[in-house]
Design a protein around this motif. Structure first.
Motif, PDB file in Angstrom:
ATOM      1  N   VAL A  75     -28.249  35.701  27.631  1.00 17.38           N
ATOM      2  CA  VAL A  75     -28.352  34.703  28.697  1.00 17.38           C
ATOM      3  C   VAL A  75     -29.438  33.721  28.279  1.00 17.38           C
ATOM      4  CG1 VAL A  75     -28.880  34.279  31.114  1.00 17.38           C
ATOM      5  CG2 VAL A  75     -27.660  36.364  30.461  1.00 17.38           C
ATOM      6  N   LYS A  76     -29.024  32.528  27.901  1.00 16.62           N
ATOM      7  CA  LYS A  76     -29.953  31.497  27.419  1.00 16.62           C
ATOM      8  C   LYS A  76     -30.797  32.012  26.252  1.00 16.62           C
ATOM      9  CE  LYS A  76     -30.253  29.069  31.855  1.00 16.62           C
ATOM     10  NZ  LYS A  76     -31.147  28.561  32.931  1.00 16.62           N
ATOM     11  N   GLY A  77     -30.129  32.706  25.338  1.00 19.65           N
ATOM     12  CA  GLY A  77     -30.807  33.159  24.128  1.00 19.65           C
ATOM     13  C   GLY A  77     -31.659  34.391  24.298  1.00 19.65           C
ATOM     14  N   GLN A  78     -31.531  35.092  25.426  1.00 17.95           N
ATOM     15  CA  GLN A  78     -32.320  36.292  25.666  1.00 17.95           C
ATOM     16  C   GLN A  78     -31.414  37.428  26.143  1.00 17.95           C
ATOM     17  OE1 GLN A  78     -35.265  34.649  28.475  1.00 17.95           O
ATOM     18  NE2 GLN A  78     -36.812  35.014  26.910  1.00 17.95           N
ATOM     19  N   VAL A  79     -31.816  38.658  25.815  1.00 14.58           N
ATOM     20  CA  VAL A  79     -31.128  39.845  26.322  1.00 14.58           C
ATOM     21  C   VAL A  79     -32.177  40.813  26.854  1.00 14.58           C
ATOM     22  CG1 VAL A  79     -29.210  39.634  24.679  1.00 14.58           C
ATOM     23  CG2 VAL A  79     -31.190  41.052  24.097  1.00 14.58           C
ATOM     24  N   LYS A  80     -31.717  41.789  27.620  1.00 16.41           N
ATOM     25  CA  LYS A  80     -32.648  42.772  28.171  1.00 16.41           C
ATOM     26  C   LYS A  80     -32.962  43.863  27.144  1.00 16.41           C
ATOM     27  CE  LYS A  80     -31.732  42.429  33.130  1.00 16.41           C
ATOM     28  NZ  LYS A  80     -31.316  43.174  34.351  1.00 16.41           N
ATOM     29  N   CYS A  81     -34.244  44.150  26.990  1.00 16.01           N
ATOM     30  CA  CYS A  81     -34.673  45.306  26.193  1.00 16.01           C
ATOM     31  C   CYS A  81     -34.133  46.563  26.865  1.00 16.01           C
ATOM     32  CB  CYS A  81     -36.195  45.339  26.122  1.00 16.01           C
ATOM     33  SG  CYS A  81     -36.904  46.921  25.602  1.00 16.01           S
ATOM     34  N   GLN A  82     -33.503  47.450  26.104  1.00 17.15           N
ATOM     35  CA  GLN A  82     -32.921  48.660  26.682  1.00 17.15           C
ATOM     36  C   GLN A  82     -33.980  49.708  27.045  1.00 17.15           C
ATOM     37  OE1 GLN A  82     -29.824  49.251  23.503  1.00 17.15           O
ATOM     38  NE2 GLN A  82     -28.496  49.459  25.286  1.00 17.15           N
ATOM     39  N   GLU A  83     -35.206  49.447  26.686  1.00 19.81           N
ATOM     40  CA  GLU A  83     -36.295  50.357  27.039  1.00 19.81           C
ATOM     41  C   GLU A  83     -37.005  49.897  28.299  1.00 19.81           C
ATOM     42  OE1 GLU A  83     -39.358  53.408  26.446  1.00 19.81           O
ATOM     43  OE2 GLU A  83     -37.292  53.153  25.790  1.00 19.81           O
ATOM     44  N   THR A  84     -37.328  48.600  28.359  1.00 14.43           N
ATOM     45  CA  THR A  84     -38.157  48.077  29.451  1.00 14.43           C
ATOM     46  C   THR A  84     -37.386  47.229  30.455  1.00 14.43           C
ATOM     47  OG1 THR A  84     -38.746  46.066  28.252  1.00 14.43           O
ATOM     48  CG2 THR A  84     -40.131  48.019  27.872  1.00 14.43           C
ATOM     49  N   GLY A  85     -36.205  46.732  30.045  1.00 10.67           N
ATOM     50  CA  GLY A  85     -35.458  45.837  30.905  1.00 10.67           C
ATOM     51  C   GLY A  85     -35.959  44.404  30.882  1.00 10.67           C
ATOM     52  N   ILE A  86     -36.934  44.109  30.031  1.00  9.01           N
ATOM     53  CA  ILE A  86     -37.513  42.765  29.952  1.00  9.01           C
ATOM     54  C   ILE A  86     -36.593  41.846  29.158  1.00  9.01           C
ATOM     55  CG2 ILE A  86     -39.459  41.399  29.108  1.00  9.01           C
ATOM     56  CD1 ILE A  86     -41.204  43.898  29.445  1.00  9.01           C
ATOM     57  N   LEU A  87     -36.291  40.668  29.692  1.00 15.49           N
ATOM     58  CA  LEU A  87     -35.531  39.676  28.944  1.00 15.49           C
ATOM     59  C   LEU A  87     -36.348  39.236  27.735  1.00 15.49           C
ATOM     60  CD1 LEU A  87     -33.877  37.417  31.670  1.00 15.49           C
ATOM     61  CD2 LEU A  87     -32.698  38.753  29.919  1.00 15.49           C
ATOM     62  N   SER A  88     -35.735  39.297  26.561  1.00 17.52           N
ATOM     63  CA  SER A  88     -36.493  39.053  25.333  1.00 17.52           C
ATOM     64  C   SER A  88     -35.678  38.232  24.343  1.00 17.52           C
ATOM     65  CB  SER A  88     -36.881  40.383  24.684  1.00 17.52           C
ATOM     66  OG  SER A  88     -37.556  41.231  25.604  1.00 17.52           O
ATOM     67  N   TRP A 132     -34.629  37.045  20.344  1.00 19.04           N
ATOM     68  CA  TRP A 132     -34.209  37.783  19.142  1.00 19.04           C
ATOM     69  C   TRP A 132     -35.406  38.331  18.371  1.00 19.04           C
ATOM     70  CZ3 TRP A 132     -29.323  38.542  16.646  1.00 19.04           C
ATOM     71  CH2 TRP A 132     -29.406  39.009  15.329  1.00 19.04           C
ATOM     72  N   THR A 133     -36.412  37.478  18.136  1.00 22.03           N
ATOM     73  CA  THR A 133     -37.558  37.873  17.324  1.00 22.03           C
ATOM     74  C   THR A 133     -38.463  38.877  18.018  1.00 22.03           C
ATOM     75  OG1 THR A 133     -38.757  35.905  18.089  1.00 22.03           O
ATOM     76  CG2 THR A 133     -37.593  35.734  16.001  1.00 22.03           C
ATOM     77  N   GLU A 134     -38.264  39.089  19.322  1.00 23.11           N
ATOM     78  CA  GLU A 134     -39.089  40.045  20.055  1.00 23.11           C
ATOM     79  C   GLU A 134     -38.458  41.433  20.110  1.00 23.11           C
ATOM     80  OE1 GLU A 134     -41.146  37.030  23.319  1.00 23.11           O
ATOM     81  OE2 GLU A 134     -39.135  37.829  23.728  1.00 23.11           O
ATOM     82  N   LEU A 135     -37.274  41.573  19.502  1.00 21.58           N
ATOM     83  CA  LEU A 135     -36.518  42.821  19.612  1.00 21.58           C
ATOM     84  C   LEU A 135     -36.207  43.420  18.255  1.00 21.58           C
ATOM     85  CD1 LEU A 135     -34.039  41.518  22.315  1.00 21.58           C
ATOM     86  CD2 LEU A 135     -35.755  43.313  22.700  1.00 21.58           C
ATOM     87  N   ALA A 136     -36.031  44.721  18.252  1.00 19.66           N
ATOM     88  CA  ALA A 136     -35.678  45.447  17.034  1.00 19.66           C
ATOM     89  C   ALA A 136     -34.676  46.536  17.381  1.00 19.66           C
ATOM     90  CB  ALA A 136     -36.930  46.063  16.400  1.00 19.66           C
ATOM     91  N   ILE A 137     -33.899  46.940  16.384  1.00 16.99           N
ATOM     92  CA  ILE A 137     -32.985  48.060  16.560  1.00 16.99           C
ATOM     93  C   ILE A 137     -33.738  49.351  16.275  1.00 16.99           C
ATOM     94  CG2 ILE A 137     -30.911  49.193  15.689  1.00 16.99           C
ATOM     95  CD1 ILE A 137     -30.274  46.798  17.355  1.00 16.99           C
ATOM     96  N   ASP A 138     -33.687  50.261  17.222  1.00 22.48           N
ATOM     97  CA  ASP A 138     -34.424  51.517  17.133  1.00 22.48           C
ATOM     98  C   ASP A 138     -33.462  52.689  17.025  1.00 22.48           C
ATOM     99  OD1 ASP A 138     -36.916  53.215  17.609  1.00 22.48           O
ATOM    100  OD2 ASP A 138     -35.613  53.884  19.247  1.00 22.48           O
ATOM    101  N   HIS A 139     -33.769  53.647  16.156  1.00 14.69           N
ATOM    102  CA  HIS A 139     -32.994  54.881  16.047  1.00 14.69           C
ATOM    103  C   HIS A 139     -33.556  55.884  17.055  1.00 14.69           C
ATOM    104  CE1 HIS A 139     -31.939  53.008  12.241  1.00 14.69           C
ATOM    105  NE2 HIS A 139     -30.967  53.892  12.099  1.00 14.69           N
ATOM    106  N   ARG A 140     -32.728  56.224  18.041  1.00 14.42           N
ATOM    107  CA  ARG A 140     -33.190  57.099  19.110  1.00 14.42           C
ATOM    108  C   ARG A 140     -33.345  58.532  18.598  1.00 14.42           C
ATOM    109  NH1 ARG A 140     -30.735  59.959  23.109  1.00 14.42           N
ATOM    110  NH2 ARG A 140     -28.653  59.111  22.751  1.00 14.42           N
TER     111      ARG A 140
END
Length: 261
Positions: free
Chosen positions: A157-170, A172-180
């Motif tokens: 949404v306008k270049g941001q998505v929700k972090c699946q951990e915190t729910g914070i709209l973030s 691309w550069t603020e996010l990483a793929i994590d191995h659970r």
């Protein structure tokens, strides 16, 4: 006479002097700020130091072709494969776990990674085990990037998505793929070695057009990609999130886990 500790064109009497130099650079910036030109070049030299020690320690002798040296002394490699060459566009100071700082390197493919100057300067011996880990990581680089891109394509949404951990709209550069957990990347690599009874000393490597260490035998890349896609439970999270989540120590996938297609 003691041989000077050399990184790029700069020489240091002792390794501790080099550590002090890079610590000073790190501490002279607020988080989120880009390095100035001189400090940027020093970090590029450090990354080159890490890479060339990699090759020297493992006696990788791949012939480097179509190499040109520009007027500033930087090495540029022609990419004859038609693929986009991955280049460093920016280096910033980032805030990570426990309110500490580190350098974050941004590439022209819209990815980024944290680097530790201490790990580079203190850990120049690359064992077969460490090299195997890096080759595995590079084997799934495109898969990981595709998972992130697909998540953005579906949820942005306008270049941001929700972090699946915190729910914070973030961004691309603020996010990483994590191995659970429990299937962290290290665990997956270790299990892959066990399942295939791999003798690390017999595995050979080359560097690709992007100076990434990869398996010489492409079959190993494909085998690991397949194994990784079967075992990895992925989440897209903010980079500062702590990946050690004891509450997520489950083997079964959930509906929120991202998978490699």
């Amino acid at each position: 006479m003691r041989k000077p500790f050399k990184i790029g064109p700069k020489e240091y009497k002792f390794k501790k002097d080099a550590i002090s130099h890079y610590r000073t650079i790190l501490n002279s910036y607020d988080c989120g700020l880009s390095l100035n030109e001189a400090d940027f070049e020093d970090l590029i030299d450090l990354l080159d130091y890490d890479y060339f020690n990699y090759l020297a320690e493992l006696e990788i002798t791949q012939e480097i072709q179509a190499e040109e040296i520009d007027d500033e002394g930087k090495t540029n490699k022609n990419n004859e494969s038609g693929e986009t060459e991955i280049l460093i566009e920016d280096i910033k100071v980032a805030r990570v776990q426990f309110n500490t700082k580190c350098f974050e390197v941004f590439y022209n493919d819209q990815t980024s990674q944290y680097i530790s100057y201490l790990m580079i300067l203190n850990n120049t011996k690359y064992t077969p085990e460490k090299l195997f880990y890096v080759a595995c990581r590079n084997s799934v680089h495109d898969d990981i990037k595709s998972v992130k891109q697909d998540y953005f394509d579906k949820n942005s949404v306008k270049g941001q998505v929700k972090c699946q951990e915190t729910g914070i709209l973030s961004k691309w550069t603020e996010l990483a793929i994590d191995h659970r957990q429990p299937n962290t990347f290290s665990v997956i690599v270790d299990r892959f070695k066990e399942v295939n009874r791999i003798e690390l000393e017999k595995i050979e490597y080359i560097s690709n057009d992007q100076n990434h260490i990869i398996f010489q035998d492409a079959d190993w890349k494909e085998k690991f990609r397949k194994y990784h896609s079967e075992k990895a439970n992925l989440r897209i999270v903010r980079t500062e999130c702590n990946s050690s989540r004891t509450a997520m120590a489950r083997l079964k996938r959930t509906s929120k886990d991202l998978t490699i297609e």
